[in-house]
Design an enzyme around this catalytic site. Structure first.
Site, PDB file in Angstrom:
ATOM      1  N   SER A  95       0.832  -1.196   0.000  1.00  0.00           N
ATOM      2  CA  SER A  95       0.000   0.000   0.000  1.00  0.00           C
ATOM      3  C   SER A  95       0.874   1.256   0.000  1.00  0.00           C
ATOM      4  CB  SER A  95      -0.955  -0.041   1.190  1.00  0.00           C
ATOM      5  OG  SER A  95      -1.960   0.946   1.084  1.00  0.00           O
ATOM      6  N   ASP A 149     -10.083  -3.352  -5.320  1.00  0.00           N
ATOM      7  CA  ASP A 149      -9.198  -2.415  -4.640  1.00  0.00           C
ATOM      8  C   ASP A 149      -9.134  -1.128  -5.446  1.00  0.00           C
ATOM      9  OD1 ASP A 149      -7.184  -1.104  -3.263  1.00  0.00           O
ATOM     10  OD2 ASP A 149      -5.620  -2.573  -3.702  1.00  0.00           O
ATOM     11  N   HIS A 171      -8.078  -4.828  -0.910  1.00  0.00           N
ATOM     12  CA  HIS A 171      -6.943  -4.116  -0.335  1.00  0.00           C
ATOM     13  C   HIS A 171      -6.613  -4.659   1.061  1.00  0.00           C
ATOM     14  CE1 HIS A 171      -4.057  -0.890  -0.369  1.00  0.00           C
ATOM     15  NE2 HIS A 171      -4.306  -0.706   0.913  1.00  0.00           N
TER      16      HIS A 171
END
Length: 403
Positions: free
Chosen positions: A189, A343, A373
């Site tokens: 991320s 995501d 995610h």
């Protein structure tokens, strides 16, 4: 008795309604995702209320989740774990205890959390680093960079770059028995963003003689220009990371000024004089047709130059690695990119993979159709899921083969 039963039923229905989130059909064990999402959503509501009342910053409340997941550095029979500092930056160090005939591999890892949350000591990140160290017999340096909103860009980048540059010194690698030709930079991320940016910078820094052999980017966030990518539109309300939360993370990375967040929400934050950068995030040319679906690309709507003049960070490749020119991408090491279908950041990873391949960088792009995610960190009880174990195994297998 009847009244009490009725109250219990009503309370149960209300709790179930609150916990419930629409989950795509192909996501297995959806209730685990719903429960985690409910916790984060509750903190989000508390954060907004605290902010409105002037009691606390929204992100400070959200950090309660990271705090609740913290585990102290604890060694086991396979790995020695300590908290220390590299060049003044806090790191959690994982050293394998297995004997080895030669030098070891090594990993520099940067945790996620939107530049505002997360910690190398969170249960999921401690587990990932510990397993990486044990399975690969590798030294793992998990970096605890400083967080927004207390620290804004470029502090986070500078922290991870400083720690990486320190570790890559020959004398430091020798101290830990690391092969200087077998070091990987990785992150998930926001950590994937930092890993991509650091790898680009390490490549061009003449003072760094030991360059990374590989980079691993796990559902990375890579661009700040277009908040209306197909993945942002399709997954705007997905659990864990919604479109609005990602925009909040981005804006907090640069400033507390709500005008930037408002402009990003309407996708009118980039001034016309920076319009040439949109070629690097033009999804009509960089995404496969199957992801475009019914979306029709329209040119950017430009905003006032004032925001870019006040907060130029969102146009900086150190914050948005996808904005790097081709010359900065050539020569990057072997790259692993993981993207998840459900995501908002899916298309960032796809576009970066396309651009890297175009300049000859070896890329392994794994796409999880049932992924969301944060999926790879869903590997510890009580939120462990089959998709998390599968993705972690695949990621570690790639490292085994390419590092």
């Amino acid at each position: 008795m009847g009244a009490k039963l009725l109250y219990i039923c009503v309370a149960f229905i209300l709790v179930a309604y609150y916990i419930y989130s629409p989950i795509p059909e192909n996501v297995g064990q959806p209730w685990k995702l719903m429960l985690t999402s409910a916790v984060l959503r509750t903190l989000g509501h508390m954060g907004k209320a605290a902010e409105m009342l002037g009691l606390a910053n929204y992100m400070d409340v959200m950090k309660l989740f990271s705090s609740s997941q913290y585990v102290p550095p604890t060694s086991d029979e396979n790995v020695a774990v300590t908290d220390t500092e590299f060049s003044g930056v806090a790191v959690r160090l994982f050293l394998p205890k297995k004997p080895t005939e030669g030098l070891r591999r090594a990993m520099l890892f940067f945790h996620g959390g939107g530049f505002c949350l997360g910690d190398a000591g969170m249960k999921s990140y401690d587990f990932l680093a510990r397993r990486t160290s044990n399975q690969l017999n590798a030294v793992v340096v998990s970096v605890n960079y400083r967080l927004a909103p207390k620290y804004r860009f470029p502090v986070q980048f500078e922290d991870v770059f400083s720690a990486s540059k320190f570790f890559l010194q020959s004398r430091v690698l020798s101290q830990y028995g690391v092969d200087p030709t077998r070091v990987c930079v990785a992150g998930d991320s926001a950590g994937g963003n930092l890993a991509a940016a650091v790898t680009q910078k390490l490549l061009e820094d003449s003072e760094v003689t030991n360059k990374p052999k590989a980079q691993a980017l796990i559902y990375p966030v890579l661009q700040t220009l277009d908040m209306n990518l197909p993945s942002y539109e399709q997954n705007a309300n997905m659990p864990i990371l919604s479109k609005s939360l990602m925009i909040r993370f981005w804006s907090e990375y640069f400033t507390s000024d709500p005008s930037l967040r408002e402009a990003m929400t309407s996708n009118r934050h980039v001034p016309a004089q920076w319009g040439h950068l949109f070629q690097f995030v033009n999804w009509s040319t960089l995404l496969p047709d199957r992801l475009k679906k019914d979306h029709v690309y329209t040119g950017p709507v430009f905003g006032s130059p004032a925001l870019a003049e006040k907060y130029p960070g969102f146009l900086d490749p150190r914050a948005a690695p996808l904005l790097a020119a081709e010359a900065q991408l050539r020569g990057l090491p072997s790259t692993y990119i993981l993207t998840c279908q459900h995501d908002v950041l899916r298309d960032d990873g796809f576009m970066y993979a396309t651009r890297l391949r175009a300049v000859g960088v070896p890329v392994t792009h794994e796409h999880a159709e049932d992924g969301f995610h944060g999926a790879l960190t869903f590997v510890t009880s009580p939120s462990d899921m089959a998709v998390g174990h599968r993705l972690m195994s695949s990621y570690l297998r790639w490292l085994e083969e390419h590092l």
